[in-house]
Design a protein around this motif. Structure first.
Motif, short mmCIF file in Angstrom:
data_model
loop_
_atom_site.label_atom_id
_atom_site.label_comp_id
_atom_site.label_asym_id
_atom_site.label_seq_id
_atom_site.Cartn_x
_atom_site.Cartn_y
_atom_site.Cartn_z
N ASP A 62 0.86 -1.19 0.00
CA ASP A 62 0.00 0.00 0.00
C ASP A 62 0.89 1.24 0.00
O ASP A 62 1.63 1.49 0.96
N PRO A 63 0.83 2.05 -1.06
CA PRO A 63 1.75 3.19 -1.14
C PRO A 63 1.54 4.22 -0.03
O PRO A 63 2.44 4.99 0.28
N SER A 64 0.35 4.18 0.60
CA SER A 64 0.14 5.16 1.68
C SER A 64 0.67 4.64 3.02
O SER A 64 0.72 5.38 4.00
N GLY A 97 9.24 -2.19 -3.55
CA GLY A 97 9.46 -0.80 -3.93
C GLY A 97 8.95 -0.51 -5.34
O GLY A 97 8.31 0.52 -5.58
N CYS A 157 7.05 2.79 4.18
CA CYS A 157 7.90 1.84 3.45
C CYS A 157 8.46 0.81 4.42
O CYS A 157 8.81 1.16 5.54
N TYR A 213 6.57 -2.04 -6.96
CA TYR A 213 5.10 -2.04 -6.98
C TYR A 213 4.57 -0.72 -6.41
O TYR A 213 3.67 -0.10 -6.97
N ARG A 214 5.15 -0.30 -5.28
CA ARG A 214 4.69 0.94 -4.64
C ARG A 214 4.87 2.14 -5.57
O ARG A 214 3.98 2.98 -5.70
N ALA A 215 6.02 2.17 -6.26
CA ALA A 215 6.28 3.29 -7.16
C ALA A 215 5.26 3.29 -8.29
O ALA A 215 4.76 4.34 -8.71
N HIS A 216 4.92 2.10 -8.78
CA HIS A 216 3.98 2.00 -9.89
C HIS A 216 2.55 2.36 -9.44
O HIS A 216 1.79 2.96 -10.19
N ALA A 217 2.22 1.99 -8.21
CA ALA A 217 0.84 2.19 -7.73
C ALA A 217 0.57 3.62 -7.29
O ALA A 217 -0.57 4.01 -7.08
N ARG A 218 1.60 4.39 -7.12
CA ARG A 218 1.45 5.75 -6.60
C ARG A 218 0.50 6.61 -7.42
O ARG A 218 0.45 6.51 -8.62
#
Ligand code: F6P
Length: 550
Positions: free
Chosen positions: A523-525, A543, A528, A545-550
């Motif tokens: 979950d990007p929110s 990391g 980390c 996935y989080r960057a992509h989902a942002r």
């Protein structure tokens, strides 16, 4: 139980292996006209031809002695008698009781298990009749046209495989859909293709805690309630199959719409229980009864037949010979019938989740290879994909060919082509092609000598590659039930010989635990994960996935 390698027969087999060269199957067939007839076993509409296995009568006799040495008869009695042979979970293993016919009794520890089985079966029959006849209607009064089973592993593979295999017996049953993957594709397709007003969801989960199943079920409920605009619609469009009534209730399904089963039914052995509800919905309760009857006939054959004529015991011991004495690391299953194309996937769970173990009942290491990697798909497709490796690769891959004699309602000529290919592949694997034969063939085709010399090594087939042929008279509920039960008992027998617990599955837990943690970290929110939370590779994947989902 003794360790496999400490069995006297095991040692005798090893000894035989080192002192006797492997027989040539061509020679065995040439010198022994009775081999094919002798090396057959039949039961419940299925014939097993095991004559193309790499063994002679002496080896077979030794293999059969293993059954006595591990007290297979006693272990079988223990299973049928409801002893807690699933030792790590302290549970009985009674899927055989699920097949018992009406009127039978199955007393275990003061309870008649059969009475409980029949009570649930009666509810399944009544419910499936209501749905199939149109008496059970959706919230707005529409007839149910589509049934969606949401489940995974044993709560999916068995019903999905059987519904597909017996689709020709469905009559005017509802359209069936199976959702197991949680990536959104399958449930998304259901939402696009089905009308919520006429769709019934069966949420199938033994534990009712499985992440994928509950996530898909929540998505389905949100879709249904969102489209129909009424929370109370759930009561007409959702039923549950589970052992966990509290979790079913918490999910929001009325336990009056729940079909129960018991902790003594392992997930991969559960299609005979309420987990089989989609089968009744798709095919009707009569066909389910026939499926059970076939399995029950195979149970009796397995329990009462001496090893030399016992189809599942022979399959198990031949597998042991291939895996432990011929070093086969995998087992190919090749059904030559489109309707059986899901069978290998079903057998993968049955075999590999059961016997993919390296620890014995007493916690010590197993001293031999256990479950081979079971793989395969419909045989004709396999021929044009991986059979090259099976014929000429560097590994020994034993094959179970599964054929059906009766074409059913399909084109007899096409059916015959498929059957011819099954027979030809089994023969080709056994015979191979010698250098002399390959040379003669190329000369007859007019190839120049230098070309023949260059091609020869490529065109030789070593042969001597083992296979079983399982022939079903017809693809009917009874024979399919018997076939599945035969494989179940094969798995059981091999587990007894390897002394592993075939009925637990601790190896699937670690991935589940980590997935819950990683899910929160994706979950990007959310913060980390810290550098010490994972290894660098795992952190990198999270990391990205989080960057992509942002
Ligand atoms: O993850 C493996 C497993 O536990 C299987 O043994 C089982 O068949 C499957 O998950 C589904 O479990 P459940 O029916 O409890 O949702």
């Amino acid at each position: 139980m003794p360790a496999p390698s400490s069995l006297a027969t095991w040692q005798a087999l090893l000894q035989r292996r080192s002192t006797h060269p492997l027989p040539s199957l061509r020679d065995l067939f040439a010198t022994d006209p009775g081999r094919a007839v002798r090396m057959q076993a039949s039961a419940c509409g299925i014939t097993l031809d095991y004559s193309k296995n790499l063994l002679d009568d002496g080896t077979l006799a030794l293999l059969l002695r293993i059954a006595d040495e591990v007290d297979l008869a006693g272990r079988t009695r223990a299973m049928f008698g409801g002893e807690r042979i699933n030792t790590s979970e302290a549970r009985a293993v009674l899927h055989v009781a699920l097949r018992c016919p009406p009127g039978a009794h199955w007393p275990v520890g003061g309870t008649d298990v059969a009475a409980e089985v029949h009570a649930v079966r009666a509810r399944m029959r009544a419910f499936s009749r209501q749905v199939r006849s149109g008496d059970w209607r959706g919230h707005g009064g529409e007839r149910i046209t589509d049934v969606v089973n949401i489940g995974i592993g044993g709560s999916d593979l068995g019903p999905a495989m059987v519904c597909e295999a017996l689709a020709d017996h469905a009559g005017d049953g509802p359209r069936m859909h199976f959702v197991s993957n949680v990536d959104g594709v399958q449930i998304g397709e259901v939402m696009r293709r089905c009308d919520p007003r006429s769709t019934l969801f069966v949420v199938a989960s033994k534990t009712f805690t499985t992440q994928e199943t509950l996530a898909n079920a929540r998505a389905a409920r949100a879709w249904l309630v969102g489209t129909l605009g009424d929370e109370s619609a759930v009561a007409r469009h959702f039923v549950a199959v589970s052992t966990n009534a509290a979790a079913v209730h918490d999910f929001g399904i009325d336990t009056a719409n729940m079909f129960g089963f018991w902790d003594w039914v392992g997930g991969r052995f559960s299609l005979w229980s309420a987990i089989g509800l989609p089968i009744l919905l798709a095919l009707g309760p009569e066909r389910f009864d026939e499926l059970l009857a076939g399995a029950q006939a195979m149970d009796e054959h397995f329990r009462d037949t001496p090893p030399a004529a016992n189809l599942p015991v022979l399959m198990a011991l031949l597998g042991i010979w291939n895996v432990n004495f011929l070093d086969a690391a995998s087992q190919l299953v090749a059904p030559y019938h489109q309707r059986l194309h899901r069978l290998p996937a079903y057998l993968q769970q049955l075999d590999m989740e059961s016997n993919g173990k390296s620890v014995r009942h007493d916690g010590t290491q197993v001293d031999c290879r256990t479950s081979p990697i079971l793989w395969g798909e419909q045989g004709i497709n396999g021929q044009h994909a991986y059979f090259q490796l099976v014929h000429q690769g560097t590994q020994l891959v034993p094959v179970d060919f599964i054929g059906v004699l009766d074409p059913g309602g399909e084109d007899e000529g096409l059916h015959r082509i498929a059957f011819a290919n099954l027979v030809a592949q089994a023969e080709a694997l056994m015979r191979g092609k010698t250098a002399t034969e390959a040379e003669a063939e190329m000369r007859a085709a007019g190839l120049p000598e230098d070309r023949i010399a260059a091609l020869l090594p490529h065109r030789v087939f070593p042969g001597n590659r083992p296979s079983n042929v399982l022939l079903l008279e017809r693809l009917a509920p009874f024979t399919l039930g018997a076939l599945i039960a035969a494989y179940e008992h094969r798995t059981f027998v091999q587990g007894v010989v390897w002394d592993v617990n075939s009925f637990d599955q601790w190896g699937v837990e670690l991935g589940k635990q980590l997935a819950s943690r990683v899910l929160a970290e994706l979950d990007p929110s959310a913060p980390c994960p810290t550098a010490d939370a994972h290894d660098a590779s795992t952190l990198g994947l999270i990391g990205r996935y989080r960057a992509h989902a942002r």
